[in-house]
Design a protein around this motif. Structure first.
Motif, PDB file in Angstrom:
ATOM      1  N   GLU A   1     -32.905 -19.571 -78.774  1.00 45.48           N
ATOM      2  CA  GLU A   1     -33.941 -18.822 -78.055  1.00 45.48           C
ATOM      3  C   GLU A   1     -34.191 -17.471 -78.725  1.00 45.48           C
TER       4      GLU A   1
ATOM      5  N   GLU B   1     -38.332 -33.258 -71.580  1.00 43.39           N
ATOM      6  CA  GLU B   1     -39.627 -32.584 -71.520  1.00 43.39           C
ATOM      7  C   GLU B   1     -39.615 -31.310 -72.363  1.00 43.39           C
ATOM      8  N   GLU B   2     -38.527 -30.547 -72.261  1.00 45.78           N
ATOM      9  CA  GLU B   2     -38.416 -29.335 -73.066  1.00 45.78           C
ATOM     10  C   GLU B   2     -38.242 -29.684 -74.541  1.00 45.78           C
TER      11      GLU B   2
ATOM     12  N   ALA C   1     -41.645 -30.251 -75.991  1.00 46.78           N
ATOM     13  CA  ALA C   1     -42.343 -28.992 -76.253  1.00 46.78           C
ATOM     14  C   ALA C   1     -41.845 -28.341 -77.540  1.00 46.78           C
TER      15      ALA C   1
ATOM     16  N   TYR D   1     -32.096 -29.696 -76.756  1.00 51.98           N
ATOM     17  CA  TYR D   1     -32.589 -30.133 -75.445  1.00 51.98           C
ATOM     18  C   TYR D   1     -32.375 -31.630 -75.231  1.00 51.98           C
TER      19      TYR D   1
ATOM     20  N   ARG E   1     -32.755 -33.001 -71.502  1.00 49.60           N
ATOM     21  CA  ARG E   1     -33.937 -32.268 -71.032  1.00 49.60           C
ATOM     22  C   ARG E   1     -35.109 -32.644 -71.948  1.00 49.60           C
TER      23      ARG E   1
END
Length: 288
Positions: free
Chosen positions: A128, A155-156, A159, A148, A153
């Motif tokens: 991050e 969906e992340e 992205a 992710y 996770r």
């Protein structure tokens, strides 16, 4: 099954290195180490940089530079614990000398070590920070997507891989990763499309071939992907995840005897992979 960045290639690791000193100065610090890096010889690089660090004391930027190169060589050799130690030592040096502890390339390198150690949550913290500083960097985005995926996770992950695709559309690993994330979301047609793009970009890459194989299996079209699955297996015969994908394809088209043999082989190659282990237990649960 697919884990797009479980092991970094030596080339990819070298792309991660921070420029902590001028190029000529870096090469003068440890000539044998840089020769080994140029030759993609990770083991020789490790020995050389260890020797240079033991040989004398350096000003902290030069020591950080040498440890960064040593950490990269450890990553390329999948010596993950030692890589993490190297990067933690760099952070200690930088912090003690009021340097930039959020250097995005060092953060990204340490995240790669965390990912090799299956510590995705720790990797996300570094990633991050790195992505805030270098938002257009495709490799950082791919690492983030992989983390992710490891954290379930998807969906992340989509992205993050999408950001990589947009910033570097010729980067096959970004398409491979997004395909894997689409599989996890049950969007198998989209996964097949992305995997086909990866194969178009890297037609001989076993990861790209495996991505297409696995996407077609999950889409119920193993017969269409069997030749691709076999090509991936031929390119990386010792990779358990790829052996597992071929076994799954063969099982889907009814070649159960060969599938059973390959499920067993995949388990020998990657016994700690949860999906490999689950299918091994399922297939052999009724064995005497």
């Amino acid at each position: 099954m697919l884990k797009p960045v479980r092991l970094l290639t030596f080339f990819a690791v070298l792309c991660l290195l921070p420029a902590t000193a001028q190029a000529q100065t870096r090469e003068e610090l440890c000539p044998e180490g840089y020769v080994a890096l140029s030759a993609n010889d990770a083991d020789a690089a490790i020995t050389a940089f260890q020797d240079c660090l033991a040989d004398q004391f350096y000003d902290w930027p030069q020591e950080a530079e040498l440890r960064a190169r040593l950490g990269a060589a450890y990553l390329a050799s999948a010596r993950s614990e030692e890589a993490l130690i190297a990067y933690n030592q760099i952070f200690a040096l930088v912090e003690a000398n009021d340097g930039d502890v959020d250097n995005p390339l060092i953060r990204r390198n340490r995240a790669a070590a965390y990912l090799q150690l299956d510590r995705a949550e720790d990797a996300i913290t570094d990633l991050e920070i790195a992505r805030e500083r270098i938002p257009e960097d495709g490799f950082t985005a791919v690492l983030t997507g992989s983390a992710y995926l490891d954290l379930d996770r998807p969906e992340e992950a989509v992205a993050a891989f999408d950001a990589a695709v947009r910033s570097e559309p010729d980067y096959a690993s970004a398409w491979i990763g997004r395909s894997a994330a689409f599989v996890e979301m049950g969007l198998t047609e989209m996964a097949v499309e992305d995997a086909r793009e990866a194969v178009a970009l890297a037609p001989d890459d076993p990861g790209a071939l495996n991505a297409l194989c696995w996407a077609l299996v999950k889409d119920g079209r193993a017969a269409d992907g069997l030749s691709t699955c076999r090509a991936a297996s031929e390119a990386a015969p010792d990779e358990g995840s790829i052996t597992h994908s071929l076994a799954s394809a063969l099982e889907q088209i009814g070649e159960t005897d060969e599938a059973r043999r390959l499920f067993a082989l995949a388990h020998e190659q990657s016994p700690d992979d949860p999906e490999v282990a689950a299918d091994y237990e399922r297939v052999f649960s009724d064995a005497p």
